[in-house]
Design an enzyme around this catalytic site. Structure first.
Site, mmCIF file in Angstrom:
data_model
loop_
_atom_site.group_PDB
_atom_site.id
_atom_site.type_symbol
_atom_site.label_atom_id
_atom_site.label_comp_id
_atom_site.label_asym_id
_atom_site.label_seq_id
_atom_site.Cartn_x
_atom_site.Cartn_y
_atom_site.Cartn_z
ATOM 1 N N THR A 222 0.752 -1.029 -0.419
ATOM 2 C CA THR A 222 -0.392 0.109 -0.200
ATOM 3 C C THR A 222 0.881 1.130 -0.267
ATOM 4 O O THR A 222 2.119 1.005 0.337
ATOM 5 C CB THR A 222 -0.837 0.028 1.188
ATOM 6 O OG1 THR A 222 -1.287 -1.111 1.028
ATOM 7 C CG2 THR A 222 -1.430 1.406 1.733
ATOM 8 N N ASP A 253 -7.987 -2.755 4.900
ATOM 9 C CA ASP A 253 -8.202 -1.422 6.104
ATOM 10 C C ASP A 253 -7.818 -0.646 5.493
ATOM 11 O O ASP A 253 -8.349 1.007 5.770
ATOM 12 C CB ASP A 253 -7.283 -1.861 7.121
ATOM 13 C CG ASP A 253 -5.741 -1.464 6.760
ATOM 14 O OD1 ASP A 253 -5.668 -2.315 5.940
ATOM 15 O OD2 ASP A 253 -4.610 -1.148 7.022
ATOM 16 N N THR A 273 -0.109 0.253 7.023
ATOM 17 C CA THR A 273 -0.043 -0.607 5.708
ATOM 18 C C THR A 273 0.603 -2.220 6.338
ATOM 19 O O THR A 273 1.642 -1.964 7.655
ATOM 20 C CB THR A 273 1.496 -0.470 4.595
ATOM 21 O OG1 THR A 273 1.674 -1.440 4.271
ATOM 22 C CG2 THR A 273 2.722 0.163 5.238
HETATM 23 N N1 ASP Z 1 -3.672 -3.031 4.434
HETATM 24 C C1 ASP Z 1 -3.797 -3.797 3.228
HETATM 25 C C2 ASP Z 1 -5.074 -4.247 2.664
HETATM 26 O O1 ASP Z 1 -4.810 -5.485 3.894
HETATM 27 C C3 ASP Z 1 -2.273 -4.068 2.439
HETATM 28 C C4 ASP Z 1 -1.530 -3.595 2.921
HETATM 29 O O2 ASP Z 1 -0.639 -2.572 3.688
HETATM 30 O O3 ASP Z 1 -0.272 -3.476 1.610
HETATM 31 O O4 ASP Z 1 -5.696 -4.687 2.075
#
Ligand code: ASP
Length: 358
Positions: A222, A253, A273
């Site tokens: 993210t 999230d 993230t």
């Molecule tokens: N937090 C993000 C999700 O679970 C993924 C990420 O942070 O890479 O959608």
């Protein structure tokens, strides 16, 4: 002449309410120094498996995005504008799991989530499962500013984007060969069915392309930005393709206000993230700000408590960036690496990737 006025001083300490100032002092109110932090995802990012060319590409891209946000803040722009400007750049960069270059769902699609929050007003906008809007972060902002809602999903979100004039693209715009091959590899390893190659994707290359990073490095990835502007307002934004091989319809999230994204001038602004399922249950972003607001914890201590104690207690992993209206800046992560940068007005841009960097 003496004026009764309320003023915020630069160090961010909320000062004098109802005290007296000279007209000259009042005419030149003290400003905050702007500051910003940016992340490009946390995960198994290690020196041993990172080649120098890839590392240089990440650093260059992070620099470009951070400088775009800095430019906005340096010309007196708002933290919301700065967050959007930097995230748009990262969304267009296939290195990151946001916008173009997003990871792929188990049934072969790119489904994008994003959120933005304005700490001055507590207004927020979020979108999930978007497939046609080039810049999900700008769509989140449009939801915040041009609709009575906080969150829109799927086709309704894209239709709203088109209605407010945001650029629409074919879903294949978000496709990248590297993410596709990474999905296929994961599904094969897990013995799950491989979906058909998406419509509009370029033909399969004859020889296997070089993966941009080790198989596991960017299951996450993210992007997020938090910023403090000269007016003393903080904002946060996050944009993602979610987690690789997620079920279609899964929402992480990032677009959940309080989980992956939160901003309030009363406490702090946070972008997270990591594995969203943990961040949602811990309301990570709000939790950090609650520790600052109600327990009076320094920002770094609050961030570390949430990542290294609360998240780890649930066996979750990931990281976050955070900033307070009084200019405290923090990052914290429990993974081997997190692409990250921070910059304060008048100081140098600092970029980090691995957990042995400051
Ligand atoms: N937090 C993000 C999700 O679970 C993924 C990420 O942070 O890479 O959608």
């Amino acid at each position: 002449m003496k004026l009764a006025i309320r003023v915020w001083v630069m160090a961010g300490v909320i000062a004098v309410s109802g005290s007296t100032l000279t007209a000259q002092q009042a005419a030149a109110p003290q400003q905050h120094k702007w500051a910003l932090l940016l992340h490009g995802g946390a995960g198994v990012i290690q020196r041993a498996t990172m080649d120098p060319k890839t590392e240089a590409a990440y650093r260059a891209s992070i620099k470009q995005a951070a400088e775009a946000a800095a430019k906005v803040l340096d010309s007196g722009g708002s933290s919301v504008d700065a967050v959007e400007a930097a995230i748009q750049i990262l969304e267009d960069d296939p290195l990151f799991n946001a916008g173009r270059g997003a990871v792929v769902t188990a049934d072969g699609k790119n489904e994008l989530d994003a959120a933005i929050m304005d700490g001055a007003t507590l207004k927020a906008g979020a979108v999930a499962g978007v497939t046609r809007t080039r810049h999900p972060i700008s769509l989140a902002r449009a939801v915040m500013e041009k609709s009575p809602h906080v969150m829109l999903i799927g086709a309704g979100a894209d239709a709203f984007a088109a209605g407010v004039g945001l650029e629409q693209v074919d879903p294949s715009f978000f496709f990248t060969e590297r993410r596709w091959q990474s999905l296929v590899k994961q599904l094969k390893n897990e013995g799950r069915p491989i979906p058909p190659r998406p419509a509009g994707a370029p033909p399969e290359p004859v020889s296997e392309i070089e993966p941009i990073e080790p198989a596991d490095a960017h299951k996450y990835g993210t992007v997020g930005v938090v910023a403090l502007d000269r007016q003393g307002n903080v904002s946060a934004g996050t944009s993602t393709g979610g987690t690789q091989a997620k079920r279609w319809g899964r929402v992480g999230d990032s677009p959940i206000i309080g989980a992956g994204t939160f901003a309030s001038n009363h406490s702090c602004a946070v972008s997270g993230t990591g594995v969203g399922e943990y961040f949602i249950r811990l309301t990570v972003a709000r939790e950090v700000c609650a520790l600052v607001e109600y327990k009076g914890m320094p920002l770094q201590a609050a961030a570390d408590q949430v990542i290294h104690k609360e998240l780890e207690a649930l066996k979750g992993d990931g990281g976050l960036i955070a900033i307070t209206p009084d200019g405290q800046m923090a990052w914290s992560f429990n993974t081997p690496g997190m692409y990250r940068a921070r910059m304060r007005e008048g100081a140098k841009l600092e970029i980090g990737i691995y957990n042995d960097e400051p």
